[in-house]
Write an enzyme that holds these catalytic residues in place. Structure first.
Site, PDB file in Angstrom:
ATOM      1  N   THR A  70       0.858  -1.196   0.000  1.00 14.39           N
ATOM      2  CA  THR A  70       0.000   0.000   0.000  1.00 14.39           C
ATOM      3  C   THR A  70       0.890   1.240   0.000  1.00 14.39           C
ATOM      4  O   THR A  70       1.941   1.277   0.641  1.00 14.39           O
ATOM      5  CB  THR A  70      -0.957   0.013   1.218  1.00 14.39           C
TER       6      THR A  70
ATOM      7  N   GLY B  26      -4.936   1.108   7.192  1.00 10.58           N
ATOM      8  CA  GLY B  26      -4.232  -0.081   6.710  1.00 10.58           C
ATOM      9  C   GLY B  26      -4.893  -1.353   7.215  1.00 10.58           C
ATOM     10  O   GLY B  26      -4.962  -2.368   6.506  1.00 10.58           O
ATOM     11  N   ASP B  27      -5.377  -1.317   8.448  1.00  8.17           N
ATOM     12  CA  ASP B  27      -6.045  -2.498   9.027  1.00  8.17           C
ATOM     13  C   ASP B  27      -7.351  -2.792   8.293  1.00  8.17           C
ATOM     14  O   ASP B  27      -7.707  -3.956   8.055  1.00  8.17           O
ATOM     15  CB  ASP B  27      -6.324  -2.266  10.513  1.00  8.17           C
TER      16      ASP B  27
END
Ligand code: RIB
Length: 294
Positions: free
Chosen positions: A211, A242-243
């Site tokens: 990412t 991100g999670d």
């Protein structure tokens, strides 16, 4: 098929600040709030909201009962959580007006895993199941080793990156999910093709998702490569983005969707999450993501 997430759970105290506090500096926060988080818990919530059958394993410390309740409320299976006497893990998070964050972690209960807990938990999982780990618990290398030995598909999100990651046998990892900072720390570059080449030379069977913030994301799996642009979003708080990406990406992947669709769904979900404050609170529901994807 089910997914076991051996992960952290944190009480996040979030301070809204004009800028990150510097060395020797004292500043006043404009607001403070307490949220439920931890990379492990956030990813379990994202998996569950995306629709995956997720089992969260870890330790509940003093003051951490609300975290296990939140997991249960979201449909996450919690029978592999164990109590421990240490203080619950926590994070102090500064968030600036443009939504950027910096995080100070205290491991506490997240460092209480034992080899025995790992072994007995994994006894209920086997080939066809998936194992997800981050780097906020102790015994990371051991979880990966035992999970791979039992035939689980191992997914590693080496976040936050530190020297402990170098103790993990990365040849056992099927999917590596990293951001551009972690890519640089691991491979000395954040350029997607360079990172891919570096990892492929060392771990030929490892699949990669990278990412890149507002530059989108890239994935490489079994000879297929996908670039995904970032969805536009007005960022309020990037904590947990991100999670959210990880949970939605893995749910699509486990369902056998094409790689490009997995990336698009995950990017959309993560863009929705940055428009809201908090970590676990900011993970969108499946309905919200589906509406945004139309
Ligand atoms: O990824 C965001 C998370 O990092 C926060 O919830 C905080 O607890 C830290 O673990």
């Amino acid at each position: 098929m089910k997914i076991l997430n051996f992960g952290s759970m944190n009480l996040d105290t979030v301070y809204q600040v004009a800028h990150f506090v510097g060395p020797g500096e004292t500043i006043s926060a404009e607001a403070v709030s307490v949220h439920l988080g931890g990379k492990g818990l956030n990813q379990s919530i994202a998996l569950a909201r995306a629709g995956a059958p997720v089992y969260h394993a870890g330790c509940v410390g003093r003051g951490g009962e609300t975290l296990s309740e939140l997991l249960r409320e979201n449909g996450v299976h919690t029978e592999y959580l164990r109590p421990c006497g240490d203080m619950q893990g926590s994070a102090m998070i500064q968030v600036t007006p443009d939504g950027e964050n910096c995080i100070l972690l205290y491991g506490g209960s997240n460092q209480c895993l034992t080899e025995e807990q790992i072994r007995t938990t994994l006894e209920d999982f086997g080939p066809g199941d998936w194992l997800l780990v981050q780097n906020e618990t102790n015994l990371l290398a051991e979880i990966v080793r035992q999970g791979a030995a039992r035939g689980l598909t191992v997914v590693l999100n080496p976040s936050p990156f530190d020297e402990k990651i170098r103790t993990v046998d990365l040849s056992l990892v099927s999917w590596l999910l990293i951001n551009e900072v972690e890519a640089f720390q691991l491979c000395g570059s954040s350029d997607p093709d360079t990172v891919r080449a570096y990892l492929h030379a060392r771990y030929p069977s490892m699949n990669l998702v990278l990412t890149l913030g507002t530059d989108g994301s890239a994935a490489y799996a079994g000879g297929v490569s996908v670039r995904q642009a970032a969805f536009h979003a007005e960022a309020v708080d990037t904590t947990g983005a991100g999670d959210t990406f990880t949970g939605y990406f893995l749910t699509s992947l486990m369902r056998g969707e094409p790689l490009a669709d997995c990336m698009r769904t995950a990017s959309c979900a993560s863009a929705l999450s940055v428009t809201r404050p908090g970590a676990a609170d900011s993970v969108p529901t499946r309905e919200e993501v589906d509406r945004c994807l139309i």
